[in-house]
Design an enzyme around this catalytic site. Sequence first.
Site, PDB file in Angstrom:
ATOM      1  N   ASP A  51       0.752  -1.229  -0.118  1.00 10.43           N
ATOM      2  CA  ASP A  51       0.112   0.073   0.065  1.00 10.43           C
ATOM      3  C   ASP A  51       0.924   1.179   0.032  1.00 10.43           C
ATOM      4  O   ASP A  51       0.407   2.413  -0.117  1.00 10.43           O
ATOM      5  CB  ASP A  51      -1.040  -0.224   1.302  1.00 10.43           C
ATOM      6  CG  ASP A  51      -0.247  -0.086   2.485  1.00 10.43           C
ATOM      7  OD1 ASP A  51       0.871  -0.318   2.610  1.00 10.43           O
ATOM      8  OD2 ASP A  51      -1.010   0.063   3.549  1.00 10.43           O
ATOM      9  N   SER A  52       2.016   1.008   0.060  1.00 15.21           N
ATOM     10  CA  SER A  52       3.304   2.426  -0.134  1.00 15.21           C
ATOM     11  C   SER A  52       2.827   2.889  -1.625  1.00 15.21           C
ATOM     12  O   SER A  52       3.429   3.985  -1.830  1.00 15.21           O
ATOM     13  CB  SER A  52       4.665   1.689   0.100  1.00 15.21           C
ATOM     14  OG  SER A  52       4.873   0.717  -0.740  1.00 15.21           O
ATOM     15  N   ASP A  90      -1.112  -5.888  -0.453  1.00 11.21           N
ATOM     16  CA  ASP A  90      -1.480  -5.331   0.717  1.00 11.21           C
ATOM     17  C   ASP A  90      -3.228  -5.131   0.870  1.00 11.21           C
ATOM     18  O   ASP A  90      -3.397  -4.736   0.103  1.00 11.21           O
ATOM     19  CB  ASP A  90      -0.753  -4.082   1.126  1.00 11.21           C
ATOM     20  CG  ASP A  90       0.410  -4.137   1.930  1.00 11.21           C
ATOM     21  OD1 ASP A  90       0.368  -4.904   2.953  1.00 11.21           O
ATOM     22  OD2 ASP A  90       1.104  -3.230   1.904  1.00 11.21           O
ATOM     23  N   LYS A 120      -1.353  -9.303   2.692  1.00 13.10           N
ATOM     24  CA  LYS A 120      -0.495  -8.924   3.812  1.00 13.10           C
ATOM     25  C   LYS A 120      -1.400  -8.020   4.730  1.00 13.10           C
ATOM     26  O   LYS A 120      -2.014  -7.122   4.209  1.00 13.10           O
ATOM     27  CB  LYS A 120       0.751  -8.409   3.525  1.00 13.10           C
ATOM     28  CG  LYS A 120       1.634  -7.494   4.600  1.00 13.10           C
ATOM     29  CD  LYS A 120       2.948  -7.327   4.292  1.00 13.10           C
ATOM     30  CE  LYS A 120       3.095  -5.904   3.766  1.00 13.10           C
ATOM     31  NZ  LYS A 120       2.668  -5.026   4.643  1.00 13.10           N
ATOM     32  N   GLU A 122      -1.243  -5.754   8.413  1.00 12.53           N
ATOM     33  CA  GLU A 122      -0.432  -5.211   9.465  1.00 12.53           C
ATOM     34  C   GLU A 122      -1.196  -5.694  10.796  1.00 12.53           C
ATOM     35  O   GLU A 122      -2.262  -5.349  11.220  1.00 12.53           O
ATOM     36  CB  GLU A 122      -0.509  -3.382   9.634  1.00 12.53           C
ATOM     37  CG  GLU A 122       0.178  -3.043   8.315  1.00 12.53           C
ATOM     38  CD  GLU A 122       0.507  -1.471   8.181  1.00 12.53           C
ATOM     39  OE1 GLU A 122       0.209  -0.702   9.099  1.00 12.53           O
ATOM     40  OE2 GLU A 122       0.843  -1.102   7.120  1.00 12.53           O
ATOM     41  N   GLU A 189       9.156  -4.373  10.383  1.00  8.90           N
ATOM     42  CA  GLU A 189       9.645  -3.054   9.829  1.00  8.90           C
ATOM     43  C   GLU A 189      10.219  -2.111  11.068  1.00  8.90           C
ATOM     44  O   GLU A 189       9.637  -2.125  12.095  1.00  8.90           O
ATOM     45  CB  GLU A 189       8.430  -2.404   9.247  1.00  8.90           C
ATOM     46  CG  GLU A 189       8.878  -1.171   8.637  1.00  8.90           C
ATOM     47  CD  GLU A 189       7.984  -0.381   7.618  1.00  8.90           C
ATOM     48  OE1 GLU A 189       6.926  -0.877   7.171  1.00  8.90           O
ATOM     49  OE2 GLU A 189       8.169   0.710   7.327  1.00  8.90           O
TER      50      GLU A 189
END
Length: 279
Positions: A51-52, A90, A120, A122, A189
């Site tokens: 999602d970056s 993501d 993915k 978080e 991270e």
Amino acid sequence: MSAQRQETVRRLSTPEVTARKGGEPVVCLTAYTAPVAEILDEVCDLLLVGDSVGMVLHGLPSTVGVTLEMMILHGQAVMRASKRALVVVDMPFGSYEGAKEVAYANAVRILKETGCQAVKLESGPTIPETIAYLVRRGVPVMGHVGLRPQAVNVDGAFKAKGRTEDERARVVAEAEATADAGAFSVVVEGVAEALAREVTEAIPVPTIGIGASAGCDGQILVTDDMLGLFDWTPKFVRRYADLRSEIGRAARAYAADVKARTFPAAAETYFANARWNRP
Ligand code: KIV
């Protein structure tokens, strides 16, 4: 088909990535577009449609504004252009933190509409329960602990984690709960080396580090960072190219040629040498 059996190229699977725990490092990069995915596919085990993409390609200030539709669109592009790498997409902020059933419906949309093999998430404190729910229903999940960019508005900034004993214990506990819930690997991270090693020793699935030292089972970087497309590089990034300067140089040369009317030349013009086309 010819007499010689054609070699079928197939993608790395999630169990194959899990089996790399403690073995050959897992090579991962982000990809958002077809041309870049095609190049990276040759060298990467795993391509993450992160999602970056919101910050890198769309100029958003954080990943919070990224939508499911954006992730699906970029996931489709990456899937079309790759054939070897495991592709993970993501789940964006707001698509999985509430009811598990909603998370499942959104994950299924990502898998069905992109063809990718995993999502993915978080892994905040409440997320392992959702991860278990998804995995039990056939959705492979990669976790993400330590600095969690989607939590930027709670944290106040993108801050490395693990400065206090409490914070270190929390990161290890979240990684353990994520792995126990069935995640096939976990991104770690923005943590110090000692914490990255502690997490890596604590869980039975590969840790994929970003800003988390060489103590992880694999590494990932945002591709545009390592290609030098931005004027600022985070401490943990190694720049393998300087594409920002190279693009600037190419654009200036093009502008100069257009102004001098030396572009396009005959070689770049249709039928330039045809007699009927002479002005
Ligand atoms: O969105 C992303 O690119 C990521 C990586 C930084 C791991 O989550």
